[in-house]
Motif scaffolding. Structure first.
Motif, PDB file in Angstrom:
ATOM      1  N   ARG A  26       0.864  -1.181   0.000  1.00 24.51           N
ATOM      2  CA  ARG A  26       0.000   0.000   0.000  1.00 24.51           C
ATOM      3  C   ARG A  26       0.899   1.229   0.000  1.00 24.51           C
ATOM      4  O   ARG A  26       1.718   1.412   0.905  1.00 24.51           O
ATOM      5  CB  ARG A  26      -0.904  -0.013   1.238  1.00 24.51           C
ATOM      6  CG  ARG A  26      -1.916   1.124   1.301  1.00 24.51           C
ATOM      7  CD  ARG A  26      -3.020   0.974   0.279  1.00 24.51           C
ATOM      8  NE  ARG A  26      -3.725  -0.281   0.396  1.00 24.51           N
ATOM      9  CZ  ARG A  26      -4.694  -0.540   1.266  1.00 24.51           C
ATOM     10  NH1 ARG A  26      -5.089   0.393   2.107  1.00 24.51           N
ATOM     11  NH2 ARG A  26      -5.280  -1.725   1.278  1.00 24.51           N
ATOM     12  N   LEU A  27       0.725   2.070  -0.997  1.00 21.70           N
ATOM     13  CA  LEU A  27       1.578   3.234  -1.199  1.00 21.70           C
ATOM     14  C   LEU A  27       0.749   4.509  -1.154  1.00 21.70           C
ATOM     15  O   LEU A  27      -0.276   4.608  -1.822  1.00 21.70           O
ATOM     16  CB  LEU A  27       2.275   3.119  -2.567  1.00 21.70           C
ATOM     17  CG  LEU A  27       2.976   4.351  -3.131  1.00 21.70           C
ATOM     18  CD1 LEU A  27       4.216   4.689  -2.303  1.00 21.70           C
ATOM     19  CD2 LEU A  27       3.361   4.122  -4.592  1.00 21.70           C
ATOM     20  N   VAL A  28       1.192   5.477  -0.365  1.00 21.60           N
ATOM     21  CA  VAL A  28       0.607   6.820  -0.356  1.00 21.60           C
ATOM     22  C   VAL A  28       1.693   7.773  -0.839  1.00 21.60           C
ATOM     23  O   VAL A  28       2.766   7.850  -0.245  1.00 21.60           O
ATOM     24  CB  VAL A  28       0.114   7.242   1.039  1.00 21.60           C
ATOM     25  CG1 VAL A  28      -0.482   8.644   0.990  1.00 21.60           C
ATOM     26  CG2 VAL A  28      -0.917   6.246   1.567  1.00 21.60           C
ATOM     27  N   VAL A  29       1.408   8.460  -1.935  1.00 19.86           N
ATOM     28  CA  VAL A  29       2.425   9.322  -2.549  1.00 19.86           C
ATOM     29  C   VAL A  29       1.839  10.696  -2.847  1.00 19.86           C
ATOM     30  O   VAL A  29       0.692  10.821  -3.283  1.00 19.86           O
ATOM     31  CB  VAL A  29       2.983   8.660  -3.832  1.00 19.86           C
ATOM     32  CG1 VAL A  29       1.893   8.478  -4.873  1.00 19.86           C
ATOM     33  CG2 VAL A  29       4.144   9.440  -4.419  1.00 19.86           C
ATOM     34  N   ARG A  30       2.628  11.720  -2.587  1.00 22.57           N
ATOM     35  CA  ARG A  30       2.203  13.083  -2.901  1.00 22.57           C
ATOM     36  C   ARG A  30       2.370  13.345  -4.400  1.00 22.57           C
ATOM     37  O   ARG A  30       3.244  12.773  -5.052  1.00 22.57           O
ATOM     38  CB  ARG A  30       3.049  14.103  -2.130  1.00 22.57           C
ATOM     39  CG  ARG A  30       2.942  14.026  -0.614  1.00 22.57           C
ATOM     40  CD  ARG A  30       3.864  15.057  -0.003  1.00 22.57           C
ATOM     41  NE  ARG A  30       3.992  14.917   1.438  1.00 22.57           N
ATOM     42  CZ  ARG A  30       3.194  15.500   2.320  1.00 22.57           C
ATOM     43  NH1 ARG A  30       2.210  16.277   1.883  1.00 22.57           N
ATOM     44  NH2 ARG A  30       3.369  15.339   3.613  1.00 22.57           N
ATOM     45  N   HIS A  31       1.538  14.243  -4.921  1.00 20.80           N
ATOM     46  CA  HIS A  31       1.661  14.676  -6.303  1.00 20.80           C
ATOM     47  C   HIS A  31       2.648  15.837  -6.355  1.00 20.80           C
ATOM     48  O   HIS A  31       2.319  16.956  -5.953  1.00 20.80           O
ATOM     49  CB  HIS A  31       0.304  15.111  -6.850  1.00 20.80           C
ATOM     50  CG  HIS A  31      -0.723  14.017  -6.839  1.00 20.80           C
ATOM     51  ND1 HIS A  31      -2.066  14.241  -7.037  1.00 20.80           N
ATOM     52  CD2 HIS A  31      -0.583  12.668  -6.660  1.00 20.80           C
ATOM     53  CE1 HIS A  31      -2.724  13.091  -6.975  1.00 20.80           C
ATOM     54  NE2 HIS A  31      -1.842  12.127  -6.743  1.00 20.80           N
ATOM     55  N   VAL A  32       3.847  15.556  -6.792  1.00 21.78           N
ATOM     56  CA  VAL A  32       4.905  16.562  -6.841  1.00 21.78           C
ATOM     57  C   VAL A  32       5.401  16.673  -8.277  1.00 21.78           C
ATOM     58  O   VAL A  32       4.935  15.980  -9.171  1.00 21.78           O
ATOM     59  CB  VAL A  32       6.065  16.188  -5.891  1.00 21.78           C
ATOM     60  CG1 VAL A  32       5.591  16.157  -4.448  1.00 21.78           C
ATOM     61  CG2 VAL A  32       6.668  14.832  -6.297  1.00 21.78           C
ATOM     62  N   THR A  33       6.368  17.552  -8.489  1.00 17.64           N
ATOM     63  CA  THR A  33       7.005  17.713  -9.791  1.00 17.64           C
ATOM     64  C   THR A  33       8.504  17.452  -9.644  1.00 17.64           C
ATOM     65  O   THR A  33       9.158  18.123  -8.846  1.00 17.64           O
ATOM     66  CB  THR A  33       6.765  19.121 -10.355  1.00 17.64           C
ATOM     67  OG1 THR A  33       5.360  19.373 -10.441  1.00 17.64           O
ATOM     68  CG2 THR A  33       7.374  19.257 -11.737  1.00 17.64           C
TER      69      THR A  33
END
Length: 260
Positions: free
Chosen positions: A185-192
């Protein structure tokens, strides 16, 4: 002009449809359902549809979002049912709300992903996850338009863990029972630049030599605003529902207090 926000899915074999394929299928569904769409101006008018942060081709999703603009009001649930009936099975329109707040795209700041690693024992996956999360940086490479790009895949990852299988969204019938299978289970921020599940898998390979014998099955479970206090990803359509409920509550009150 009425704006409707929709949540849709990519399930089963339809996970392999590209975003452009979905756009074509959705525009055909709009015509079949006779939706009174607003159109852009110019020599080649297009229906006013705004897509937000589409999942990569080959990944499944339970949380894709878009917004449409209508020239005449429609009941959101009736509109959802008509559109869903006009879409291929697997590309399902599962929720519709009238847009009563601004900034839907601004509320899509993080995603929850499930990664199924067939052929990988959970113990091996756990060791790799521990190594990845303990690292300060995990450099990975990806082919970009201007060549190979190197970036840190660790900074955007909020959490990476092996959940209790009874809590995962993937149905037990879809899992193999005669060989090892690890679920992450992965939680990832939306970054650039954007850090995608395949980038995290590349990071696991780089720091812990974790290499699944077959490609991972990846599904987005949720997408929304990341809550720093609780560490959860919230529902981006909740503010629109709350605004609609507040309006429906206020209308009877105003009618009751109006002078006769």
């Amino acid at each position: 002009m009425q704006r409707i926000r929709l949540r849709y899915t990519k399930r089963g074999r339809l996970r392999f449809t590209s975003h452009r394929d979905f756009q074509r299928a959705f525009e055909r569904a709009l015509r079949r359902a006779e939706v009174p769409m607003a159109y852009s101006a110019g020599f080649t008018p297009h229906p006013k549809v705004s897509y937000a942060n589409a999942a990569p081709t080959g990944t499944g999703s339970e949380a894709e979002f878009l917004e449409i603009a209508l020239t005449a009001p429609r009941d959101p649930e009736q509109l959802r049912a008509l559109l869903d009936a006009s879409m291929p099975t697997g590309l399902d329109i599962v929720e519709a709300v009238e847009a009563r707040t601004s900034g839907l795209a601004d509320r899509l700041t993080a995603s929850v992903w499930e990664l199924r690693l067939d052929g990988v024992p959970p113990e091996e996956a756990r060791r790799a996850v521990d190594t990845f999360t303990a690292a300060e940086t995990v450099e990975v490479q990806r082919q970009a338009k201007n060549g190979i790009r190197t970036f840190d895949a660790r900074a955007a990852v909020v959490s990476l863990e092996i959940p209790d299988l009874t809590e995962t969204h993937t149905s037990q019938a879809d899992r193999p029972t005669d060989h090892p299978c690890a679920i992450l289970r992965l939680v990832v921020r939306h970054v650039t630049p954007a850090v995608r599940p395949d980038d995290v898998l590349s990071g696991l390979r780089a720091v812990a030599d974790l290499a699944p014998p077959v490609p991972a099955a990846v599904t987005r479970l949720a997408q929304g605003l990341f809550d720093e206090e609780t560490g959860t990803v919230t529902d981006p359509l909740a503010p629109d529902r709350e605004a609609a409920e507040a309006l429906s509550t206020a209308e009877p009150t105003a009618a009751a207090t109006a002078p006769a």
